[in-house]
Design an enzyme around this catalytic site. Structure first.
Site, PDB file in Angstrom:
ATOM      1  CG  ASP A 122     -42.890   7.626 126.428  1.00 31.54           C
ATOM      2  OD1 ASP A 122     -42.699   8.984 126.376  1.00 31.54           O
ATOM      3  OD2 ASP A 122     -42.506   7.007 127.296  1.00 31.54           O
ATOM      4  CG  ASN A 138     -45.079   1.621 136.685  1.00 28.38           C
ATOM      5  OD1 ASN A 138     -44.132   2.344 136.115  1.00 28.38           O
ATOM      6  ND2 ASN A 138     -46.028   1.227 135.788  1.00 28.38           N
ATOM      7  CG  HIS A 187     -43.029   3.642 133.253  1.00 28.50           C
ATOM      8  ND1 HIS A 187     -44.226   4.056 133.369  1.00 28.50           N
ATOM      9  CD2 HIS A 187     -42.216   4.506 133.153  1.00 28.50           C
ATOM     10  CE1 HIS A 187     -44.245   5.323 133.019  1.00 28.50           C
ATOM     11  NE2 HIS A 187     -43.135   5.632 133.090  1.00 28.50           N
ATOM     12  CD  GLU A 231     -46.683   1.402 132.008  1.00 28.36           C
ATOM     13  OE1 GLU A 231     -46.012   1.396 133.146  1.00 28.36           O
ATOM     14  OE2 GLU A 231     -47.576   2.491 131.838  1.00 28.36           O
TER      15      GLU A 231
HETATM   16  C1  GLP Z   1     -43.230   9.400 131.779  1.00 29.62           C
HETATM   17  C2  GLP Z   1     -42.733   8.961 130.598  1.00 29.62           C
HETATM   18  C3  GLP Z   1     -41.489   8.477 130.574  1.00 29.62           C
HETATM   19  C4  GLP Z   1     -40.710   8.947 131.524  1.00 29.62           C
HETATM   20  C5  GLP Z   1     -41.291   8.454 132.856  1.00 29.62           C
HETATM   21  C6  GLP Z   1     -40.738   9.168 134.305  1.00 29.62           C
HETATM   22  O1  GLP Z   1     -44.636   9.145 132.129  1.00 29.62           O
HETATM   23  N1  GLP Z   1     -43.599   7.802 129.718  1.00 29.62           N
HETATM   24  O2  GLP Z   1     -40.660   8.626 129.284  1.00 29.62           O
HETATM   25  O3  GLP Z   1     -39.133   8.915 131.847  1.00 29.62           O
HETATM   26  O4  GLP Z   1     -42.736   8.220 132.922  1.00 29.62           O
HETATM   27  O5  GLP Z   1     -41.425  10.300 134.376  1.00 29.62           O
HETATM   28  P1  GLP Z   1     -40.962  11.504 135.457  1.00 29.62           P
HETATM   29  O6  GLP Z   1     -39.747  11.798 134.782  1.00 29.62           O
HETATM   30  O7  GLP Z   1     -42.060  12.439 135.138  1.00 29.62           O
HETATM   31  O8  GLP Z   1     -41.151  11.176 136.780  1.00 29.62           O
END
Ligand code: GLP
Length: 250
Positions: free
Chosen positions: A68, A133, A135, A140
């Site tokens: 992303d 959340n 995701h 989302e």
């Molecule tokens: C991020 C990205 C995702 C990532 C997720 C978890 O913002 N959009 O690709 O896997 O959210 O983030 P983190 O691993 O920093 O908690």
């Protein structure tokens, strides 16, 4: 899907890197190119450092995509996921073929360009994380579990945008872009193998929402339970809300 739970986050990263390295090496031993999909975000950093430091992987034959990118964010910005991939994986590993999402391109044109690249061959291995959340990439809640598209442009949830401020990628909520390009859930699930890294108390609620019951759109990463070869790497804090029946798969 299976869970692997670790006592310390260091153990988790070492084990995830070892499994990723073994999977890459096995796939590279039987074919010319391996197609890899990588997540970005704070939780991926120590895992990627451990993976890049693992000897014996012929990264020159790896073709890399990432999950992303924010719409409108230049790849010089410290929070750019394209920059993250370039600096923390592609360059240190010496990956031969890298497809970066350009956040400054016209979003629909960029989606169409990458759709064509992704359609050329299956994804072999994917690294993912789970947002606060629930995701998966930037899918989302409520997530679209079924779509023919491999990428899409989404509006970001405020919880996700606050997470990015909490992790220090942006100074204020207003600085966080409101839209992103993301691979869709079916595109992520099309990977032959998925390694999901999720740790820390801030993820406990999302992990419980995802895996204490059947998959549902309000917990997007819950769909990983339907994948035949997904491993969820957890520490005790992230797993603290999991019911035993979920954690043991019974
Ligand atoms: C991020 C990205 C995702 C990532 C997720 C978890 O913002 N959009 O690709 O896997 O959210 O983030 P983190 O691993 O920093 O908690």
């Amino acid at each position: 899907m299976q869970f692997r739970q670790f006592r310390t986050v260091d153990d988790l990263h070492r084990a995830a890197a070892a499994q990723a390295a073994a999977s890459l090496a096995a796939r590279l031993s039987t074919r010319a190119t391996v197609r890899l999909l990588a997540a970005t975000g704070s939780s991926q950093i120590p895992f990627l450092e451990a993976l890049v430091a693992t000897p014996g992987i012929d990264w020159s034959r790896v073709e890399l995509f990432h999950l992303d990118e924010y719409v409108g964010l230049a790849d010089s910005h410290p929070a750019s996921f394209a920059r993250f991939i370039r600096e923390r994986l592609a360059e240190p590993a010496g990956i031969g073929h890298v497809h970066l999402i350009n956040g400054c391109a016209d979003p629909e044109a960029e989606v169409a360009r990458l759709e064509r690249e992704l359609a050329r061959a299956p994804i072999d291995l994917a690294f993912v994380g789970i947002g606060e959340n629930g995701h998966l990439a930037f899918n989302e809640p409520p997530a679209q579990f079924e779509t023919n598209r491999r990428l899409t442009v989404v509006d970001l949830d405020e919880v996700s945008r606050r997470q990015q401020v909490g992790e220090g990628w942006f100074t204020t909520l207003d600085d966080v872009p409101k839209r992103a390009i993301t691979l869709t859930i079916p595109a992520i699930l099309s990977a032959g193998e998925i390694l999901c890294i999720v740790y820390g108390a801030r993820k406990a609620r999302a992990v419980a929402a995802c895996f204490n019951g059947p998959p549902h759109a309000m917990a997007p990463a819950s769909i990983l339970a339907t994948h035949p070869c997904a491993t969820i790497f957890l520490d005790a804090e992230a797993a603290s809300g999991l019911r035993l029946s979920a954690a043991t798969g019974t």
